[in-house]
Design a protein around this motif. Structure first.
Motif, PDB file in Angstrom:
ATOM      1  N   GLN A  82      11.118  -0.435   2.366  1.00 22.47           N
ATOM      2  CA  GLN A  82      10.268  -1.369   1.630  1.00 22.47           C
ATOM      3  C   GLN A  82       8.957  -1.659   2.363  1.00 22.47           C
ATOM      4  N   ASP A  83       8.821  -1.128   3.567  1.00 27.23           N
ATOM      5  CA  ASP A  83       7.603  -1.303   4.364  1.00 27.23           C
ATOM      6  C   ASP A  83       6.627  -0.183   3.984  1.00 27.23           C
ATOM      7  N   ARG A  84       5.614  -0.539   3.223  1.00 32.42           N
ATOM      8  CA  ARG A  84       4.683   0.457   2.675  1.00 32.42           C
ATOM      9  C   ARG A  84       4.032   1.301   3.766  1.00 32.42           C
ATOM     10  N   LYS A  85       3.585   0.666   4.839  1.00 35.24           N
ATOM     11  CA  LYS A  85       2.924   1.408   5.920  1.00 35.24           C
ATOM     12  C   LYS A  85       3.892   2.389   6.582  1.00 35.24           C
ATOM     13  N   GLU A 144       4.373   5.328   4.155  1.00 36.70           N
ATOM     14  CA  GLU A 144       3.192   6.198   4.115  1.00 36.70           C
ATOM     15  C   GLU A 144       3.073   7.028   5.394  1.00 36.70           C
TER      16      GLU A 144
END
Length: 170
Positions: free
Chosen positions: A121-124, A127
């Motif tokens: 759930q941590d976008r960074k 990515e």
């Protein structure tokens, strides 16, 4: 102990091969960029404005990063090198186990699944992980396109090879 030493040098050798492949792909791929536009964008498009001197200093690195991103995207698209959710989860698990020195069997613990779910759930994190895995897959693809020859070298010769290449680029 011999297996550990062999694994270390195999990893170093693979890193050197990937470094060489990176430079071959980067140096032999011709892409024309709108330099004036990109420099203006670098100067005004970020969080804080940059001076012309900062832009001139950072531009070569910026263009190489942009070029590498385009190469990775093109190779990935043309060769169906996809990064799956399972790839990302496996990476998160390997990273966790590496940080904590845990054995592979520990994955049955509920907190491991919770950690992985939180990381997903941590976008960074996602990515960065997609970029890293995609790059690894591109290197894997590139390695199938070459015919490397093994050449026995001493540790000193190998270190010299790495240093010569690094000095050449810095």
């Amino acid at each position: 102990m011999k297996a550990d030493i062999q694994a270390y040098w195999d990893g170093q050798s693979r890193n050197q091969l990937q470094h060489s492949l990176y430079h071959v792909l980067l140096d032999q791929t011709r892409i024309e960029f709108p330099e004036d536009f990109l420099k203006r964008w670098m100067q005004t498009g970020g969080e804080k404005p940059k001076s012309q001197a900062e832009v001139e200093q950072e531009f070569p690195s910026f263009v190489n990063q942009l070029k590498w991103t385009l190469i990775v995207d093109k190779v990935s698209n043309e060769n169906a090198l996809e990064v799956t959710q399972d790839d990302i989860r496996d990476f998160a698990k390997q990273q966790l186990f590496g940080y904590m020195g845990m054995p592979a069997g520990a994955e049955e613990q509920p907190w491991v699944a919770e950690y992985i779910q939180r990381m997903m759930q941590d976008r960074k994190f996602v990515e960065d992980t997609v970029h890293r895995i995609q790059t690894d897959k591109v290197f894997g693809w590139a390695e199938t396109k070459i015919n490397p020859t093994e050449k026995p070298v001493s540790v000193a010769e190998f270190q010299h090879e790495i240093e010569a290449h690094q000095h050449h680029h810095h």
